[in-house]
Design an enzyme around this catalytic site. Sequence first.
Site, PDB file in Angstrom:
ATOM      1  N   LYS A 155       0.859  -1.189   0.000  1.00 45.24           N
ATOM      2  CA  LYS A 155       0.000   0.000   0.000  1.00 45.24           C
ATOM      3  C   LYS A 155       0.883   1.222   0.000  1.00 45.24           C
ATOM      4  CE  LYS A 155      -4.515   0.905   0.486  1.00 45.24           C
ATOM      5  NZ  LYS A 155      -5.629  -0.034   0.282  1.00 45.24           N
ATOM      6  N   GLY A 183     -18.189   7.609  -1.499  1.00 42.25           N
ATOM      7  CA  GLY A 183     -17.105   7.719  -2.479  1.00 42.25           C
ATOM      8  C   GLY A 183     -17.305   6.669  -3.560  1.00 42.25           C
TER       9      GLY A 183
HETATM   10  N1  GLU Z   1      -7.508   0.155  -2.831  1.00 38.98           N
HETATM   11  C1  GLU Z   1      -8.265  -1.025  -3.097  1.00 38.98           C
HETATM   12  C2  GLU Z   1      -8.260  -1.935  -1.884  1.00 38.98           C
HETATM   13  O1  GLU Z   1      -8.072  -1.495  -0.767  1.00 38.98           O
HETATM   14  C3  GLU Z   1      -7.857  -1.705  -4.398  1.00 38.98           C
HETATM   15  C4  GLU Z   1      -6.429  -2.147  -4.486  1.00 38.98           C
HETATM   16  C5  GLU Z   1      -6.025  -2.641  -5.858  1.00 38.98           C
HETATM   17  O2  GLU Z   1      -6.820  -2.635  -6.756  1.00 38.98           O
HETATM   18  O3  GLU Z   1      -4.851  -3.021  -5.972  1.00 38.98           O
HETATM   19  O4  GLU Z   1      -8.524  -3.104  -1.987  1.00 38.98           O
END
Ligand code: GLU
Length: 416
Positions: free
Chosen positions: A112, A226
Site C-alpha cells: 500500500k 465515495g
Molecule cells: N484500494 C483497493 C483496496 O483497498 C484496491 C487495491 C487494488 O486494486 O490493488 O482493496
Amino acid sequence: MSAFENAMRQLDIAAEKLGLDSSVVDKLKQPDNIFEFDVPVRMSAKGGSASGRDDGSEKIFHGYRVQFNNARGPYKGGIRYHPQVDLDEVKALAFWMAIKTAVVDIPMGGGKGGIEVNPKELSLAELERLSREWVRKMYEHIGPKVDVPAPDVNTTPQIMAWMADEYAKLTGDTTGATFTGKPLDKGGSEGREAATGQGGFYVLDEIIKKLSLNPTDTRVIVQGIGNVGYHFAQLARQGGYKIVGLSDSKGGIYNPNGLDPEEVMRVKKEKGSVINVDGVEKVGGLAILQKECDVLVPAALENQITADNAARVKAKVILEMANGPTTPEADKILHDKGISVVPDVLANAGGVTVSYFEWEQNLKNEHWTEAEVLAKLEPIMRESFRAVWDTHEEHGVDLRTAAFMLAVKRIVEAMK
Ligand code: GLU
C-alpha cells in the site's frame, strides 16, 4: 487507535486457531520493505494555474509505500491521498492487502502507498505534479512483476493515468501493467470503477441467503459515498434493497422510506454534501452507524465501529466495504450481540480482483468485455464467501477469523 496494532490482533487470533509457530507469526508481521520519502510539489500562483504562471514556491508532502508480503505474487495495493495518512496506517493497509489477495486466491501479494495530503486543496496541475513526483521517487521499486499500485481513498483513474505515463517515460515500459485502475482509454479494465461495489453486492447476496433474509425487506445504511459506497448503494438499490441511510465526510441522512443514491449524489455534486438533501432526517457521520437498519455498510475509513459505539449498532449484518472500519474490541461486542461482520478482506476484495484482471489484460495485450469481467468476478466472490462461511461453521469462529485462517494458511504455504 493504531490500525496496525488492530491488524496484528486480528492476525494473532487466527494464528492461535491455526496453531502457528510464533516464529512464523513474527515473520508474517514483518513488512518486507518500507519506503518513506518527501514529495516536493511546485505550487501554482494564487487564483489557480489558468494564467499558466506559478509563484515558484515549493511545498513538501510526505509519501509512503509499504511492500508487505510477496510470497503469493507481486505486491499489490492502492495509493491513498488523505491528510491523516501515516506509516502506521499504510502498514496496516498493506498487510490487509496481503490477506485480501489470499482470501480471494489471486496470485498477488500485499502492499500500500500514500501521501499525507488533502487533495481537495490542490489544483489539478498541482495534483498531477504530486502524482508524477510519487512515481519519480518509487519507479525503481515498482513494476508489473514487482509491485503494482492502484487507486484507493481520493485517488482516481486520472491519477493512475498520470502515474502510468510517468512510469513509462522513466522506464520505457509501455505495457501499462504497473498501475491498475486506469481510465478505459489508457489500458483500464471494463468494470474496474464499479468492481469493489459489485464484489460487495455478490457477497451481500450470499450472506442474506444464509440468514434467510430477502432484499425487499432488507434496509441498508451506507457510511461514505465515495467510489466504493456509491457504486455499492446503486447496485443494492437496483437489486431491490431499501437504502435508508447515506453519509459523507460532512454528515449523514436517514429516511426509513428509502433514498435514491443517484439523486443524493446529484445534490452532493450541486450543493457540496448529502446533508443538503431536503425532506430527510439529518444525522452525524458517526451517528448514522447507530440508526435502525438490517445491513450496515461502512464504506469510508478505518476505526469507525469501536468499543464506544458497537453496543448501539442495530443491524443484523455489517458488510465492511472500507478497510479496517471495525476495531477488535468492537468485533467482540458485535459477536456477542449475534451480529455477523463480513470482513473487509472478503467484502471489498472485488476491486483488487478486477485490478488483477486489468494487469492480466495489459500483459497479454487483451481487452475483455464488461460481461467477461463480471463472469470472472462473480464466481470468485461467491466461492470465496462460501469458503469463509464453511470455515466459520467448521471452527466455530467469526467470519473475520475464518477469512484470516484461510488466507494465512495460503500465505504460509507460499512462504515455505
Ligand atoms: N484500494 C483497493 C483496496 O483497498 C484496491 C487495491 C487494488 O486494486 O490493488 O482493496
